[in-house]
Scaffold this motif. Sequence first.
Motif, PDB file in Angstrom:
ATOM      1  N   THR A  53     -11.093  15.843   4.604  1.00  0.00           N
ATOM      2  CA  THR A  53     -12.328  16.576   4.310  1.00  0.00           C
ATOM      3  C   THR A  53     -11.994  17.795   3.464  1.00  0.00           C
ATOM      4  O   THR A  53     -11.210  18.662   3.875  1.00  0.00           O
ATOM      5  N   LEU A  54     -12.608  17.877   2.294  1.00  0.00           N
ATOM      6  CA  LEU A  54     -12.355  18.973   1.364  1.00  0.00           C
ATOM      7  C   LEU A  54     -13.384  20.091   1.480  1.00  0.00           C
ATOM      8  O   LEU A  54     -13.105  21.231   1.115  1.00  0.00           O
ATOM      9  N   HIS A  55     -14.567  19.758   1.968  1.00  0.00           N
ATOM     10  CA  HIS A  55     -15.648  20.735   2.103  1.00  0.00           C
ATOM     11  C   HIS A  55     -16.616  20.184   3.134  1.00  0.00           C
ATOM     12  O   HIS A  55     -16.973  19.006   3.086  1.00  0.00           O
ATOM     13  N   ASP A  56     -17.054  21.045   4.076  1.00  0.00           N
ATOM     14  CA  ASP A  56     -17.936  20.549   5.129  1.00  0.00           C
ATOM     15  C   ASP A  56     -19.067  21.539   5.393  1.00  0.00           C
ATOM     16  O   ASP A  56     -18.976  22.404   6.247  1.00  0.00           O
ATOM     17  N   ARG A  57     -20.105  21.462   4.585  1.00  0.00           N
ATOM     18  CA  ARG A  57     -21.380  22.153   4.781  1.00  0.00           C
ATOM     19  C   ARG A  57     -21.241  23.673   4.850  1.00  0.00           C
ATOM     20  O   ARG A  57     -21.977  24.344   5.574  1.00  0.00           O
ATOM     21  N   ALA A  58     -20.297  24.223   4.138  1.00  0.00           N
ATOM     22  CA  ALA A  58     -20.133  25.673   4.081  1.00  0.00           C
ATOM     23  C   ALA A  58     -20.828  26.226   2.847  1.00  0.00           C
ATOM     24  O   ALA A  58     -21.160  25.497   1.923  1.00  0.00           O
ATOM     25  N   GLY A  59     -21.038  27.535   2.837  1.00  0.00           N
ATOM     26  CA  GLY A  59     -21.556  28.193   1.651  1.00  0.00           C
ATOM     27  C   GLY A  59     -23.038  28.431   1.615  1.00  0.00           C
ATOM     28  O   GLY A  59     -23.559  28.995   0.650  1.00  0.00           O
ATOM     29  N   GLY A  60     -23.768  28.011   2.680  1.00  0.00           N
ATOM     30  CA  GLY A  60     -25.185  28.314   2.747  1.00  0.00           C
ATOM     31  C   GLY A  60     -25.961  27.861   1.528  1.00  0.00           C
ATOM     32  O   GLY A  60     -25.799  26.748   1.028  1.00  0.00           O
ATOM     33  N   GLY A  61     -26.814  28.753   1.008  1.00  0.00           N
ATOM     34  CA  GLY A  61     -27.705  28.403  -0.085  1.00  0.00           C
ATOM     35  C   GLY A  61     -27.143  28.613  -1.465  1.00  0.00           C
ATOM     36  O   GLY A  61     -27.889  28.553  -2.445  1.00  0.00           O
ATOM     37  N   GLU A  62     -25.833  28.847  -1.578  1.00  0.00           N
ATOM     38  CA  GLU A  62     -25.243  29.021  -2.899  1.00  0.00           C
ATOM     39  C   GLU A  62     -25.316  27.726  -3.705  1.00  0.00           C
ATOM     40  O   GLU A  62     -25.203  26.628  -3.160  1.00  0.00           O
ATOM     41  N   ASP A  63     -25.459  27.870  -5.017  1.00  0.00           N
ATOM     42  CA  ASP A  63     -25.509  26.714  -5.902  1.00  0.00           C
ATOM     43  C   ASP A  63     -24.097  26.222  -6.225  1.00  0.00           C
ATOM     44  O   ASP A  63     -23.125  26.989  -6.233  1.00  0.00           O
ATOM     45  N   ASP A  64     -24.008  24.908  -6.487  1.00  0.00           N
ATOM     46  CA  ASP A  64     -22.831  24.275  -7.093  1.00  0.00           C
ATOM     47  C   ASP A  64     -21.569  24.416  -6.233  1.00  0.00           C
ATOM     48  O   ASP A  64     -21.461  25.279  -5.367  1.00  0.00           O
ATOM     49  N   LEU A  65     -20.638  23.521  -6.484  1.00  0.00           N
ATOM     50  CA  LEU A  65     -19.388  23.488  -5.728  1.00  0.00           C
ATOM     51  C   LEU A  65     -18.277  23.041  -6.669  1.00  0.00           C
ATOM     52  O   LEU A  65     -18.228  21.889  -7.091  1.00  0.00           O
ATOM     53  N   VAL A  66     -17.394  23.968  -7.002  1.00  0.00           N
ATOM     54  CA  VAL A  66     -16.246  23.680  -7.861  1.00  0.00           C
ATOM     55  C   VAL A  66     -15.002  24.171  -7.136  1.00  0.00           C
ATOM     56  O   VAL A  66     -14.883  25.358  -6.834  1.00  0.00           O
ATOM     57  N   LYS A  67     -14.090  23.265  -6.847  1.00  0.00           N
ATOM     58  CA  LYS A  67     -12.896  23.628  -6.086  1.00  0.00           C
ATOM     59  C   LYS A  67     -11.663  22.953  -6.665  1.00  0.00           C
ATOM     60  O   LYS A  67     -11.734  21.831  -7.203  1.00  0.00           O
ATOM     61  N   THR A  68     -10.529  23.630  -6.506  1.00  0.00           N
ATOM     62  CA  THR A  68      -9.217  23.053  -6.788  1.00  0.00           C
ATOM     63  C   THR A  68      -8.348  23.242  -5.551  1.00  0.00           C
ATOM     64  O   THR A  68      -8.144  24.377  -5.110  1.00  0.00           O
ATOM     65  N   LEU A  69      -7.863  22.141  -4.974  1.00  0.00           N
ATOM     66  CA  LEU A  69      -7.132  22.193  -3.710  1.00  0.00           C
ATOM     67  C   LEU A  69      -5.822  21.433  -3.807  1.00  0.00           C
ATOM     68  O   LEU A  69      -5.756  20.367  -4.429  1.00  0.00           O
ATOM     69  N   GLU A  70      -4.776  21.970  -3.176  1.00  0.00           N
ATOM     70  CA  GLU A  70      -3.499  21.268  -3.048  1.00  0.00           C
ATOM     71  C   GLU A  70      -3.419  20.655  -1.661  1.00  0.00           C
ATOM     72  O   GLU A  70      -3.724  21.315  -0.663  1.00  0.00           O
ATOM     73  N   LEU A  71      -2.984  19.391  -1.581  1.00  0.00           N
ATOM     74  CA  LEU A  71      -2.946  18.656  -0.316  1.00  0.00           C
ATOM     75  C   LEU A  71      -1.590  17.994  -0.132  1.00  0.00           C
ATOM     76  O   LEU A  71      -0.996  17.491  -1.086  1.00  0.00           O
ATOM     77  N   THR A  72      -1.128  17.990   1.115  1.00  0.00           N
ATOM     78  CA  THR A  72       0.100  17.254   1.457  1.00  0.00           C
ATOM     79  C   THR A  72      -0.200  16.101   2.416  1.00  0.00           C
ATOM     80  O   THR A  72       0.716  15.414   2.863  1.00  0.00           O
ATOM     81  N   ASP A  73      -1.485  15.883   2.703  1.00  0.00           N
ATOM     82  CA  ASP A  73      -1.873  14.870   3.689  1.00  0.00           C
ATOM     83  C   ASP A  73      -1.511  13.445   3.254  1.00  0.00           C
ATOM     84  O   ASP A  73      -1.426  12.544   4.087  1.00  0.00           O
ATOM     85  N   PHE A  74      -1.343  13.236   1.943  1.00  0.00           N
ATOM     86  CA  PHE A  74      -1.053  11.896   1.431  1.00  0.00           C
ATOM     87  C   PHE A  74       0.443  11.699   1.139  1.00  0.00           C
ATOM     88  O   PHE A  74       0.818  10.718   0.489  1.00  0.00           O
ATOM     89  N   ALA A  75       1.271  12.621   1.588  1.00  0.00           N
ATOM     90  CA  ALA A  75       2.709  12.545   1.305  1.00  0.00           C
ATOM     91  C   ALA A  75       3.298  11.228   1.802  1.00  0.00           C
ATOM     92  O   ALA A  75       2.959  10.734   2.891  1.00  0.00           O
ATOM     93  N   ASP A  76       4.171  10.659   0.959  1.00  0.00           N
ATOM     94  CA  ASP A  76       4.916   9.422   1.255  1.00  0.00           C
ATOM     95  C   ASP A  76       4.058   8.159   1.188  1.00  0.00           C
ATOM     96  O   ASP A  76       4.548   7.064   1.489  1.00  0.00           O
ATOM     97  N   GLN A  77       2.794   8.289   0.787  1.00  0.00           N
ATOM     98  CA  GLN A  77       1.971   7.098   0.574  1.00  0.00           C
ATOM     99  C   GLN A  77       2.181   6.577  -0.849  1.00  0.00           C
ATOM    100  O   GLN A  77       2.585   7.311  -1.755  1.00  0.00           O
ATOM    101  N   ASP A  78       1.854   5.290  -1.061  1.00  0.00           N
ATOM    102  CA  ASP A  78       1.902   4.728  -2.405  1.00  0.00           C
ATOM    103  C   ASP A  78       0.895   5.443  -3.294  1.00  0.00           C
ATOM    104  O   ASP A  78      -0.240   5.704  -2.888  1.00  0.00           O
TER     105      ASP A  78
END
Length: 477
Positions: free
Chosen positions: A424-449
Amino acid sequence: MTRFSSLLTLWMLGSAVAVSGCDSETGSGGDGDAPLSDYDALFDGAPGNDALPFDIKADGPAPRQFDLVDVQSPVKSQGRRGVCSVFSTTALMEHLYILAGQEDPDFSEQYLQWSVKEEVGSFPRTSGSNANYNLQAINEYGIPIESAWAYEIDQWDENDDPECAKDNGDDRPTRCYTNGAPPQEALDAEKFTLPRGRYRNSRRNSIIDHMRVTGTGAVVGLDFFYQAWNHRGTSLTRTTDNWDKGIVLDPNAEDITKSHEKRAGHSVLLVGWDLDMSVPRREADGSVMTDANGEPVMDTGFFVFKNSWGTGSFGVDNPHGAGYGFISMEYVETYGSVRVSDIPEVELPEPEEPGIEEPTDPEAEIFDSEEVVEIPDNDPVGVTSNIEVPSEGVVSRITVEFQIEHTYRGDLTVRLVHGDTIVTLHDRAGGGEDDLVKTLELTDFADQDRGGTWQLQVADNANLDTGRINGWTLLIE
């Protein structure tokens, strides 16, 4: 944003049985059993409507239903302490900070209770206060976030300090009502403030005009009528359905007389209205009030309010969520004192420039999807945008960037899926603000194909607001 555009116009209510409520000084505890406020403190210095302007600034007729529920912090519980005005004022403050763009504001009611008594010097020998002095404390001194001094649901007694025994009555020192002094962490913490605010005429059109023009709620202090609230302290008949739905009617004559024998007050945050909502009024014995023709006498026009009695009892069946209620506009006009403030100027951190830089690792690869995908409104299944990765090898880490255009980011849930892994990268946060632009680093997929289908899943979990995925990017290392 209005989530509930219409309500039942006639709620014919059922049998009258006992429900839990609250006392002016003590309570048995738990949600729905919170103490009330000291009446004199709640109305100290409050001007009458005749002394307040009645200017209407909005153009055209008001919408029949309107609410600001989606820009509120979660409903809280004042526990067993008579500090409802501190909670309603803090609820207003959190609401205003959400509108200013701060995510998940949570301010310290415990600190505000201390500040209004020790720093402002108001009501040092009672639990009570009112929104005027609370907003003065917030404006002049500020309060920290909740974690700096967490709220304590019980007021100090002799077990905490011998001088706080109830037998000492009015001789109890101020520390008994503030539960001591703030810890050093709270004194040193960053303080948040609000504009001082002002009184507002309590007539319905004045309150509606304020909400329409400013998009903000209003704190109201109320003379408390036990049967109207279906409070367990009433000697008259109570109506369970009204309690469960959070419906508060205009009081009948006997309720006014009986309630003033043990006068108390309560304070809530008004966050909307329903001009068409109509509920039968009640006699002292709980029966439906009727006119000379035998027709039900209806209470028509209700404000939506956020209460501070938790979410386990009062308003459990309210369509705006547990802990919310509907209060008769006539009740508010006649017995209320309204205080408002303004959205603060908040210096939010400068957002980082989105975008994934060119990788320096020779094995890193960038994959893009420029597909525009419309997000269906109020559909928990949502939509999926895919990126096919032909590369061989395994993942070390992932950087994902996504650009979502939307009119209410608090509706959105965003997930990245590959194989059996869902993040999950975003879960209903931010209230009434417009638009959602994010850049995230993840290690959850490490060692997968690396190879295969990578999916960006986006779901809109509430109605009215819409948007689209404008594209997304993967950097696989």
